[in-house]
Design a protein around this motif. Structure first.
Motif, mmCIF file in Angstrom:
data_model
loop_
_atom_site.group_PDB
_atom_site.id
_atom_site.type_symbol
_atom_site.label_atom_id
_atom_site.label_comp_id
_atom_site.label_asym_id
_atom_site.label_seq_id
_atom_site.Cartn_x
_atom_site.Cartn_y
_atom_site.Cartn_z
ATOM 1 N N PHE A 1 0.938 -1.276 0.041
ATOM 2 C CA PHE A 1 -0.182 -0.105 0.012
ATOM 3 C C PHE A 1 0.985 1.402 -0.002
ATOM 4 C CE2 PHE A 1 -2.534 3.116 2.095
ATOM 5 C CZ PHE A 1 -3.611 3.109 1.006
ATOM 6 N N ARG A 2 2.144 1.431 0.518
ATOM 7 C CA ARG A 2 3.025 2.427 0.604
ATOM 8 C C ARG A 2 2.918 3.361 -0.572
ATOM 9 N NH1 ARG A 2 6.114 3.895 4.460
ATOM 10 N NH2 ARG A 2 6.549 1.808 5.395
ATOM 11 N N PRO A 3 3.151 2.683 -1.800
ATOM 12 C CA PRO A 3 3.166 3.492 -3.010
ATOM 13 C C PRO A 3 1.898 4.259 -3.208
ATOM 14 C CG PRO A 3 3.455 1.394 -3.674
ATOM 15 C CD PRO A 3 3.624 1.304 -2.185
ATOM 16 N N TYR A 4 0.847 3.720 -3.080
ATOM 17 C CA TYR A 4 -0.459 4.160 -3.245
ATOM 18 C C TYR A 4 -0.879 5.514 -2.373
ATOM 19 C CZ TYR A 4 -1.081 0.009 -6.288
ATOM 20 O OH TYR A 4 -0.978 -0.534 -7.235
ATOM 21 N N PHE A 5 -0.274 5.001 -0.923
ATOM 22 C CA PHE A 5 -0.389 6.079 0.033
ATOM 23 C C PHE A 5 0.405 7.396 -0.450
ATOM 24 C CE2 PHE A 5 1.201 8.129 3.762
ATOM 25 C CZ PHE A 5 -0.002 8.644 4.495
ATOM 26 N N ASP A 6 1.615 7.021 -0.675
ATOM 27 C CA ASP A 6 2.817 8.269 -0.832
ATOM 28 C C ASP A 6 2.195 9.202 -1.956
ATOM 29 O OD1 ASP A 6 4.060 7.285 1.308
ATOM 30 O OD2 ASP A 6 5.712 6.269 -0.159
ATOM 31 N N ASN A 7 1.370 8.728 -3.102
ATOM 32 C CA ASN A 7 1.075 9.356 -4.135
ATOM 33 C C ASN A 7 -0.398 9.675 -4.278
ATOM 34 O OD1 ASN A 7 3.867 9.534 -5.964
ATOM 35 N ND2 ASN A 7 3.524 7.368 -5.037
ATOM 36 N N ALA A 8 -1.214 9.367 -3.050
ATOM 37 C CA ALA A 8 -2.726 9.610 -3.124
ATOM 38 C C ALA A 8 -3.011 11.090 -3.391
ATOM 39 C CB ALA A 8 -3.198 9.156 -1.948
ATOM 40 N N PRO A 9 -3.812 11.404 -4.212
ATOM 41 C CA PRO A 9 -4.101 12.729 -4.447
ATOM 42 C C PRO A 9 -4.773 13.499 -3.306
ATOM 43 C CG PRO A 9 -5.973 11.426 -5.436
ATOM 44 C CD PRO A 9 -4.686 10.625 -5.068
ATOM 45 N N VAL A 10 -5.161 12.890 -2.291
ATOM 46 C CA VAL A 10 -5.812 13.722 -1.068
ATOM 47 C C VAL A 10 -4.645 13.658 0.046
ATOM 48 C CG1 VAL A 10 -7.440 13.245 0.852
ATOM 49 C CG2 VAL A 10 -8.045 12.701 -1.547
#
Length: 380
Positions: A252-261
């Motif tokens: 999940f880390r790369p998704y969290f790090d780049n999330a628009p929110v």
């Protein structure tokens, strides 16, 4: 207790592949996610409302109407219906129509939205956000309960002898939540009408959520709708799960790090510590979710955000399998065992839905939970 998912409908590049889904794919995938939610035994599917990129759910009733035709049990809701920039008359018409199509499986959540430019796009001023929310909802509440409405306010054309059509199904309006991240005025509004209060519970620490829910409960009792414990409360939440917690964090880390929110801000670890975000094993999600009761009390609806930040459809469907098979059954049992007598188990359901369910909770004739004074039919 009702468990479900909500989507913000973002179109986000998958940071692990560099691929961005088309709007068509995102909309179709959202339908697939809703169908999967029903398949795994969840109770609620809710969509946000946005009118700007990178989001696609600009027409919630169209999306939910399509899902209604393909499901039998899901309660179809919104995680935001923009009470500030939508005309209350159109909201009354659209959601009453949806209620008929879905045989009563509809409620909705009022919100102000958090995108500043949306206000002028629809002829409004963001500085009037709270007054708009108060006045527009007062009109919507009236439109669903009075056959002929006379109305004069600050923000829209006056109405004389107006009848909103179609009328709500069996004259029972959809149950309404008032959603907020930080505004006590919205908690007050929910309490005044005896409606539900939904604490977003995603970006702020638990102390803030505790304060907002506590205010709503006290004011709910003040207005004579019941005890503070009988107030109708919903919470948001974010989870990502794998059997092994280390695998969940790594994936999940790369998704969290780049999330628009919330991307490019606090670390995953810091955010997980300071907010309800839970990334780990199913057991960790169970324990964290059960802990919410410690500071908000017994509540009626828990919605999880699981499909944002570019996560591929396959991964989201896997998350739903875990929720349905391993997490929600345990949460249902545990929350039910802890709930005192007299506290509603779920949010109010339309009578057409109630007679087909096993849940039992005290509702008034208009589909809302009442133990004291009836909801006042006037402006806040």
């Amino acid at each position: 207790m009702q468990f479900g998912i909500f989507t913000v409908g973002d179109v986000t590049t998958d940071p692990t592949t560099g691929r961005t889904p088309t709007e068509h794919e995102r909309i179709k995938n959202t339908v697939a996610i809703a169908l999967k939610a029903e398949e795994v035994g969840l109770d609620v599917f809710a969509t946000g409302e946005h009118h700007n990129p990178p989001f696609v759910p600009s027409s919630p009733t169209t999306l939910l109407g399509h899902i209604a035709a393909r499901t039998e049990n899901l309660v179809l809701s919104t995680s935001t219906t923009l009470i500030t920039t939508n005309d209350p008359v159109k909201i009354a018409e659209d959601y009453a129509t949806l209620q008929h199509l879905a045989d009563g499986r509809v409620d909705l959540m009022m919100g102000r939205g958090n995108t500043g430019p949306v206000y002028p796009w629809f002829g409004q001023d963001i500085r009037q956000g709270i007054p708009l929310a108060i006045e527009n909802y007062a009109l919507l509440h009236k439109l669903w309960r009075e056959d002929v409405v006379d109305w004069e306010g600050k923000f829209r054309t006056a109405l004389q002898g107006f009848t909103s059509t179609p009328r709500p199904l069996d004259d029972v309006p959809p149950f309404v939540w008032h959603g907020s991240i930080r505004s006590p005025e919205i908690a007050e509004q929910a309490a005044y009408y005896g409606d539900g209060f939904f604490a977003n519970h995603i970006f702020w620490p638990k102390q803030h959520t505790e304060k907002m829910v506590g205010l709503y409960r006290r004011r709910y009792a003040h207005y004579g709708h019941g005890t503070p414990e009988q107030a109708i409360v919903g919470l948001g939440g974010q989870v990502f799960m794998r059997r092994n917690s280390q695998d969940a964090v790594r994936e999940f880390r790369p998704y969290f790090d780049n999330a628009p929110v919330y991307g490019h801000g606090p670390s995953l670890e810091d955010f997980s510590r300071e907010t309800p975000l839970t990334v780990g094993s199913p057991q960790q999600v169970i324990e964290r979710t059960l802990s919410f009761r410690d500071y908000v009390g017994d509540y009626q609806r828990q919605l999880f955000l699981i499909d944002h930040a570019g996560l591929p459809l396959k991964t989201v469907l896997e998350q739903l399998d875990i929720l349905g098979e391993e997490v929600v059954p345990v949460l249902r049992k545990e929350f039910a065992s802890l709930r005192p007598a007299g506290v509603p188990e779920t949010a109010p359901l339309h009578p057409a839905v109630r007679k087909n369910t096993d849940g039992h909770h005290d509702t008034g004739t208009d589909g809302h939970h009442h133990t004291g004074a009836q909801v006042r039919n006037q402006e806040v």
